[in-house]
Design a protein around this motif. Structure first.
Motif, PDB file in Angstrom:
ATOM      1  N   GLN A  21       0.823  -1.203   0.000  1.00  0.00           N
ATOM      2  CA  GLN A  21       0.000   0.000   0.000  1.00  0.00           C
ATOM      3  C   GLN A  21       0.862   1.261   0.000  1.00  0.00           C
ATOM      4  OE1 GLN A  21      -3.488  -0.037   2.751  1.00  0.00           O
ATOM      5  NE2 GLN A  21      -2.824  -2.134   3.207  1.00  0.00           N
ATOM      6  N   VAL A  22       2.008   1.183   0.676  1.00  0.00           N
ATOM      7  CA  VAL A  22       2.929   2.323   0.711  1.00  0.00           C
ATOM      8  C   VAL A  22       3.747   2.389  -0.583  1.00  0.00           C
ATOM      9  CG1 VAL A  22       4.929   3.316   1.888  1.00  0.00           C
ATOM     10  CG2 VAL A  22       3.090   2.290   3.221  1.00  0.00           C
ATOM     11  N   ILE A  23       4.347   1.283  -0.949  1.00  0.00           N
ATOM     12  CA  ILE A  23       5.237   1.252  -2.115  1.00  0.00           C
ATOM     13  C   ILE A  23       4.488   1.610  -3.395  1.00  0.00           C
ATOM     14  CG2 ILE A  23       6.671  -0.282  -3.532  1.00  0.00           C
ATOM     15  CD1 ILE A  23       7.310  -1.829  -0.918  1.00  0.00           C
ATOM     16  N   TRP A  24       3.216   1.207  -3.465  1.00  0.00           N
ATOM     17  CA  TRP A  24       2.440   1.444  -4.686  1.00  0.00           C
ATOM     18  C   TRP A  24       2.237   2.929  -4.974  1.00  0.00           C
ATOM     19  CZ3 TRP A  24       2.185  -2.123  -8.108  1.00  0.00           C
ATOM     20  CH2 TRP A  24       1.300  -2.053  -9.179  1.00  0.00           C
ATOM     21  N   LYS A  25       2.398   3.766  -3.942  1.00  0.00           N
ATOM     22  CA  LYS A  25       2.268   5.214  -4.138  1.00  0.00           C
ATOM     23  C   LYS A  25       3.496   5.797  -4.858  1.00  0.00           C
ATOM     24  CE  LYS A  25      -1.628   6.050  -1.776  1.00  0.00           C
ATOM     25  NZ  LYS A  25      -2.015   4.682  -1.472  1.00  0.00           N
ATOM     26  N   CYS A  26       4.624   5.106  -4.804  1.00  0.00           N
ATOM     27  CA  CYS A  26       5.879   5.623  -5.367  1.00  0.00           C
ATOM     28  C   CYS A  26       5.928   5.442  -6.883  1.00  0.00           C
ATOM     29  CB  CYS A  26       7.068   4.908  -4.728  1.00  0.00           C
ATOM     30  SG  CYS A  26       7.182   5.139  -2.951  1.00  0.00           S
ATOM     31  N   PRO A  27       6.767   6.208  -7.586  1.00  0.00           N
ATOM     32  CA  PRO A  27       6.920   6.044  -9.040  1.00  0.00           C
ATOM     33  C   PRO A  27       7.385   4.628  -9.379  1.00  0.00           C
ATOM     34  CG  PRO A  27       7.923   8.104  -8.300  1.00  0.00           C
ATOM     35  CD  PRO A  27       7.579   7.322  -7.077  1.00  0.00           C
ATOM     36  N   LYS A  28       6.522   3.854 -10.010  1.00  0.00           N
ATOM     37  CA  LYS A  28       6.782   2.423 -10.179  1.00  0.00           C
ATOM     38  C   LYS A  28       7.942   2.142 -11.123  1.00  0.00           C
ATOM     39  CE  LYS A  28       1.880   1.717  -9.325  1.00  0.00           C
ATOM     40  NZ  LYS A  28       1.706   3.180  -9.083  1.00  0.00           N
ATOM     41  N   GLY A  29       8.050   2.928 -12.193  1.00  0.00           N
ATOM     42  CA  GLY A  29       9.104   2.690 -13.170  1.00  0.00           C
ATOM     43  C   GLY A  29      10.494   2.790 -12.562  1.00  0.00           C
ATOM     44  N   LEU A  30      10.687   3.782 -11.712  1.00  0.00           N
ATOM     45  CA  LEU A  30      11.996   3.971 -11.072  1.00  0.00           C
ATOM     46  C   LEU A  30      12.379   2.760 -10.226  1.00  0.00           C
ATOM     47  CD1 LEU A  30      11.844   7.698  -9.851  1.00  0.00           C
ATOM     48  CD2 LEU A  30      13.380   6.761 -11.576  1.00  0.00           C
ATOM     49  N   PHE A  31      11.416   2.235  -9.470  1.00  0.00           N
ATOM     50  CA  PHE A  31      11.727   1.146  -8.558  1.00  0.00           C
ATOM     51  C   PHE A  31      11.858  -0.194  -9.282  1.00  0.00           C
ATOM     52  CE2 PHE A  31      10.569   4.349  -5.526  1.00  0.00           C
ATOM     53  CZ  PHE A  31      11.318   4.031  -4.408  1.00  0.00           C
ATOM     54  N   ILE A  32      11.058  -0.403 -10.326  1.00  0.00           N
ATOM     55  CA  ILE A  32      11.196  -1.643 -11.104  1.00  0.00           C
ATOM     56  C   ILE A  32      12.558  -1.684 -11.788  1.00  0.00           C
ATOM     57  CG2 ILE A  32      10.343  -2.901 -13.119  1.00  0.00           C
ATOM     58  CD1 ILE A  32       7.517  -1.901 -12.343  1.00  0.00           C
ATOM     59  N   ASN A  33      12.953  -0.560 -12.355  1.00  0.00           N
ATOM     60  CA  ASN A  33      14.258  -0.479 -13.010  1.00  0.00           C
ATOM     61  C   ASN A  33      15.385  -0.705 -12.003  1.00  0.00           C
ATOM     62  OD1 ASN A  33      15.976   0.074 -15.290  1.00  0.00           O
ATOM     63  ND2 ASN A  33      16.374   2.098 -14.408  1.00  0.00           N
ATOM     64  N   ALA A  34      15.259  -0.091 -10.806  1.00  0.00           N
ATOM     65  CA  ALA A  34      16.277  -0.261  -9.773  1.00  0.00           C
ATOM     66  C   ALA A  34      16.350  -1.715  -9.307  1.00  0.00           C
ATOM     67  CB  ALA A  34      15.979   0.653  -8.588  1.00  0.00           C
ATOM     68  N   LEU A  35      15.195  -2.374  -9.190  1.00  0.00           N
ATOM     69  CA  LEU A  35      15.162  -3.771  -8.770  1.00  0.00           C
ATOM     70  C   LEU A  35      15.877  -4.663  -9.771  1.00  0.00           C
ATOM     71  CD1 LEU A  35      14.186  -6.070  -6.949  1.00  0.00           C
ATOM     72  CD2 LEU A  35      12.017  -6.046  -8.213  1.00  0.00           C
ATOM     73  N   LEU A  36      15.596  -4.464 -11.057  1.00  0.00           N
ATOM     74  CA  LEU A  36      16.232  -5.287 -12.091  1.00  0.00           C
ATOM     75  C   LEU A  36      17.743  -5.095 -12.101  1.00  0.00           C
ATOM     76  CD1 LEU A  36      13.654  -4.810 -14.997  1.00  0.00           C
ATOM     77  CD2 LEU A  36      13.954  -6.814 -13.527  1.00  0.00           C
ATOM     78  N   LYS A  37      18.197  -3.850 -11.953  1.00  0.00           N
ATOM     79  CA  LYS A  37      19.638  -3.576 -11.932  1.00  0.00           C
ATOM     80  C   LYS A  37      20.281  -4.195 -10.691  1.00  0.00           C
ATOM     81  CE  LYS A  37      19.730   0.722 -14.619  1.00  0.00           C
ATOM     82  NZ  LYS A  37      20.044   2.180 -14.592  1.00  0.00           N
ATOM     83  N   ARG A  38      19.599  -4.124  -9.564  1.00  0.00           N
ATOM     84  CA  ARG A  38      20.159  -4.666  -8.327  1.00  0.00           C
ATOM     85  C   ARG A  38      20.250  -6.184  -8.381  1.00  0.00           C
ATOM     86  NH1 ARG A  38      23.787  -3.830  -4.795  1.00  0.00           N
ATOM     87  NH2 ARG A  38      23.243  -1.612  -4.978  1.00  0.00           N
ATOM     88  N   LEU A  39      19.237  -6.836  -8.935  1.00  0.00           N
ATOM     89  CA  LEU A  39      19.281  -8.297  -9.071  1.00  0.00           C
ATOM     90  C   LEU A  39      20.441  -8.717  -9.961  1.00  0.00           C
ATOM     91  CD1 LEU A  39      15.464  -9.107  -9.421  1.00  0.00           C
ATOM     92  CD2 LEU A  39      16.933  -9.513  -7.443  1.00  0.00           C
ATOM     93  N   PHE A  40      20.705  -7.928 -10.983  1.00  0.00           N
ATOM     94  CA  PHE A  40      21.815  -8.234 -11.885  1.00  0.00           C
ATOM     95  C   PHE A  40      23.155  -8.092 -11.146  1.00  0.00           C
ATOM     96  CE2 PHE A  40      25.053  -6.868 -14.976  1.00  0.00           C
ATOM     97  CZ  PHE A  40      25.009  -7.946 -15.847  1.00  0.00           C
ATOM     98  N   ARG A  41      23.254  -7.091 -10.253  1.00  0.00           N
ATOM     99  CA  ARG A  41      24.506  -6.863  -9.516  1.00  0.00           C
ATOM    100  C   ARG A  41      24.774  -7.972  -8.521  1.00  0.00           C
ATOM    101  NH1 ARG A  41      24.952  -0.668  -7.547  1.00  0.00           N
ATOM    102  NH2 ARG A  41      27.062  -1.378  -7.061  1.00  0.00           N
ATOM    103  N   PHE A  42      23.700  -8.571  -7.975  1.00  0.00           N
ATOM    104  CA  PHE A  42      23.887  -9.662  -7.023  1.00  0.00           C
ATOM    105  C   PHE A  42      24.071 -10.994  -7.734  1.00  0.00           C
ATOM    106  CE2 PHE A  42      21.865  -6.930  -3.638  1.00  0.00           C
ATOM    107  CZ  PHE A  42      22.952  -6.984  -2.791  1.00  0.00           C
TER     108      PHE A  42
END
Length: 381
Positions: free
Chosen positions: A360-381
């Motif tokens: 409910q909290v996260i959904w208020k945030c700009p989704k594109g920014l966080f999805i992109n950050a998640l994909l990049k972070r998964l790649f780094r790990f």
């Protein structure tokens, strides 16, 4: 060389909280404890704020409470009712006095004003060296931050929450003492995440802080010019500066706990106890110190203390975004607070929410920014 059971290297927020709670538990009365710090903790060197639903151990140190806060940017303002929370302000000296009044009267605790130079660990003891002598102990609680641990790596971003604050007194009534300004992003961002933070204690008195979440510090003149501009924007003409403060808090998800050993634990900022996504320190240290005292009652291997949670990942994603696109901070926080439930957001920042509440909290945030950050972070790990 005097031998202790526990030595605290540094006697800041986290160390004092931990020792205070050890005393209150009455389960460490047979343990000899040494607090080492070059600072006597006799000055008002900082201000802490936190939100809470009920009275806490720190009630005697709280100088002001607010039930409402303001969030603003260049396009909108929103009054946030915090119920069931209250926003609390503690001045450093009040906190030190409350805790040291109890600590210095304990027969099993020594407070020595010396600068710590080194911690050396062997199989049987831990040696702490100061400028004048050495002390030995069974276990060390280290709260002296080592920035090189973070700056010498690139896997985890490092930002700074840095600010200059002025305590001012105005000639005419101007402030609403019943409402704090939590974040005002209406100031020019200049490619960063910048906001004003205002804590009014009366109609004529307030602390105003010009705050940034960014990589690099500013010149002293730039912070102060921005505060002066904001004071003019508020329509204040005649005022005097009562006191000034400067702060620089590291914001990182670097795993400091990996440097813990069986007998040496890093606490406070040195242990990653600062809330990485916001820089809030007081509430996190309160929670962590309680957990640590409870841990000490049954266990001795400090390598087992830390537990990584989902909130560590949430903080890491935000820092990844601000590290690469620092100017997006205003948009992220504005999206969160423009329509979000204030109490739920505070519960989320306290790391007390369920996964459904997280969404409910996260959904208020700009989704594109966080999805992109998640994909990049998964790649780094």
């Amino acid at each position: 060389m005097k031998q202790y059971d526990y030595i605290f290297t540094g006697s800041g927020l986290s160390a004092l909280m931990t020792v205070y709670k050890m005393i209150l538990s009455q389960k460490f009365q047979t343990k000899s404890i040494l607090l080492l710090d070059e600072n006597a903790k006799q000055t008002n060197d900082r201000t802490w704020c936190f939100w809470e639903q009920k009275e806490t151990l720190w009630e005697n140190s709280i100088s002001k409470k607010w039930n409402s806060v303001l969030f603003a940017n260049a396009d909108f303002k929103r009054n946030l009712e915090l119920h069931p929370y209250q926003y609390n302000k503690i001045q450093g000296l009040d906190f030190y006095n409350q805790l040291l009044e109890l600590i210095v009267n304990q027969k099993n605790i020594d407070f020595v004003q010396e600068k710590v130079l080194a911690i050396e660990e062997s199989e049987s003891i831990v040696l702490v060296k100061t400028e004048s002598q050495s002390y030995s102990c069974s276990q060390v609680f280290n709260s002296i931050y080592n920035p090189s641990l973070v700056t010498n790596q690139s896997k985890y971003p490092l930002l700074q929450q840095h600010f200059v604050g002025w305590f001012i007194k105005t000639e005419k009534p101007i402030f609403n003492p019943e409402q704090a300004t939590f974040m005002d992003f209406s100031v020019a961002q200049k490619g960063n995440t910048r906001f004003m933070y205002v804590l009014p204690t009366s109609e004529t008195e307030a602390l105003l802080e010009y705050t940034l979440f960014s990589k690099d510090l500013l010149s002293k003149e730039e912070y102060e010019t921005k505060i002066e501009n904001y004071i003019q924007k508020l329509g204040i003409q005649n005022y005097k500066i009562v006191e000034k403060e400067f702060g620089n808090i590291p914001m990182t998800c670097y795993p400091f706990w990996k440097h813990n050993t069986q007998n040496v634990i890093n606490i406070g900022t040195a242990g990653g106890w600062t809330k990485a996504s916001t820089g809030f320190t007081f509430k996190n240290s309160d929670q962590k110190s309680t957990e640590l005292v409870s841990f000490l009652e049954t266990q001795t291997d400090f390598r087992k203390f830390h537990k990584k949670t989902k909130f560590w990942w949430y903080d890491l994603l935000l820092l990844d975004i601000l590290d690469q696109k620092n100017e997006t901070g205003a948009a992220i926080f504005s999206a969160l607070f423009q329509k979000g439930n204030a109490a739920l957001i505070l519960k989320f920042l306290d790391e007390k929410t369920s996964f459904w509440e997280d969404l409910q909290v996260i959904w208020k945030c700009p989704k594109g920014l966080f999805i992109n950050a998640l994909l990049k972070r998964l790649f780094r790990f």
